[in-house]
Design a protein around this motif. Structure first.
Motif, PDB file in Angstrom:
ATOM      1  N   LEU A   1      -5.132  48.310  58.256  1.00  0.00           N
ATOM      2  CA  LEU A   1      -5.553  48.514  56.865  1.00  0.00           C
ATOM      3  C   LEU A   1      -6.976  49.051  56.792  1.00  0.00           C
ATOM      4  O   LEU A   1      -7.281  49.936  55.985  1.00  0.00           O
ATOM      5  CB  LEU A   1      -5.425  47.218  56.069  1.00  0.00           C
ATOM      6  N   ASP A   2      -7.855  48.513  57.650  1.00  0.00           N
ATOM      7  CA  ASP A   2      -9.225  49.023  57.696  1.00  0.00           C
ATOM      8  C   ASP A   2      -9.241  50.491  58.115  1.00  0.00           C
ATOM      9  O   ASP A   2      -9.977  51.308  57.541  1.00  0.00           O
ATOM     10  CB  ASP A   2     -10.082  48.193  58.662  1.00  0.00           C
TER      11      ASP A   2
ATOM     12  N   ALA B   1      -8.029  52.536  55.206  1.00  0.00           N
ATOM     13  CA  ALA B   1      -9.062  52.612  54.170  1.00  0.00           C
ATOM     14  C   ALA B   1     -10.155  53.594  54.577  1.00  0.00           C
ATOM     15  O   ALA B   1     -10.626  54.392  53.750  1.00  0.00           O
ATOM     16  CB  ALA B   1      -9.656  51.228  53.911  1.00  0.00           C
ATOM     17  N   ASP B   2     -10.551  53.555  55.852  1.00  0.00           N
ATOM     18  CA  ASP B   2     -11.558  54.495  56.341  1.00  0.00           C
ATOM     19  C   ASP B   2     -11.048  55.935  56.247  1.00  0.00           C
ATOM     20  O   ASP B   2     -11.769  56.842  55.830  1.00  0.00           O
ATOM     21  CB  ASP B   2     -11.956  54.176  57.785  1.00  0.00           C
TER      22      ASP B   2
ATOM     23  N   SER C   1     -10.988  57.013  52.648  1.00  0.00           N
ATOM     24  CA  SER C   1     -12.351  57.266  52.196  1.00  0.00           C
ATOM     25  C   SER C   1     -12.856  58.606  52.723  1.00  0.00           C
ATOM     26  O   SER C   1     -13.475  59.383  51.983  1.00  0.00           O
ATOM     27  CB  SER C   1     -13.269  56.134  52.657  1.00  0.00           C
TER      28      SER C   1
END
Length: 132
Positions: free
Chosen positions: A38-39, A42-43, A46
Motif C-alpha cells: 500500500l505504501d 501510494a508513493d 503520488s
C-alpha cells in the motif's frame, strides 16, 4: 489411560497453540507485506500525480507562449500594414496634388478608385486579423 489421554490432550494443546502462533505470525507477515505494498502504491500514485501536474503545467506554459507569439506576430503584421498604408497615402497625396494641377477631373476619378481600393484593403486586413 488417563496419563496417556492427558498427554495426548497436552500434545494437541501444544499443537493447537503452535498452529495459532504460526497463523498469527503469518497474518502479521501478510499485514506487513500488504502495508508495504500500500505504501508503494501510494508513493507511485503520488509520483504519477506529480508528473501529471508538471506535464499539465508545461503544456499550459507552452500554450501561453504560443498564444503570446501569435498575438505578437499579428500585432507586428498589423503595424506593418498600417505603416505601408500610411506610406501609400503619403505617396498618393503627393501624386494627387501634382496631377490635380494638371487635370482635376482625372484626379477625382482616380481618387474615387483609390478610395475603393483602400476600403477593400483595410477590410482584407481586418478580416485577416480577426480570422479564426
Amino acid at each position: 489411560m488417563t496419563d496417556a489421554t492427558d498427554k495426548k490432550i497436552d500434545d494437541l494443546d501444544e499443537q493447537v497453540e503452535e498452529a495459532v502462533e504460526n497463523a498469527m505470525a503469518a497474518a502479521d507477515a501478510a499485514a506487513d507485506e500488504a502495508g508495504d505494498r500500500l505504501d508503494d502504491l501510494a508513493d507511485a500514485a503520488s509520483d504519477a500525480i506529480g508528473k501529471a501536474t508538471a506535464a499539465a503545467s508545461d503544456a499550459a506554459a507552452q500554450a501561453k507562449a504560443a498564444a503570446s507569439d501569435a498575438a505578437a506576430q499579428a500585432k507586428a503584421l498589423a503595424a506593418d500594414a498600417m505603416d505601408d498604408a500610411g506610406e501609400f497615402i503619403d505617396d498618393t497625396t503627393d501624386w494627387i496634388q501634382e496631377k490635380y494641377r494638371e487635370n482635376p477631373a482625372l484626379v477625382l476619378g482616380v481618387a474615387a478608385a483609390v478610395g475603393a481600393v483602400l476600403l477593400v484593403g483595410v477590410g482584407a486586413i481586418i478580416r485577416a486579423i480577426t480570422r479564426d
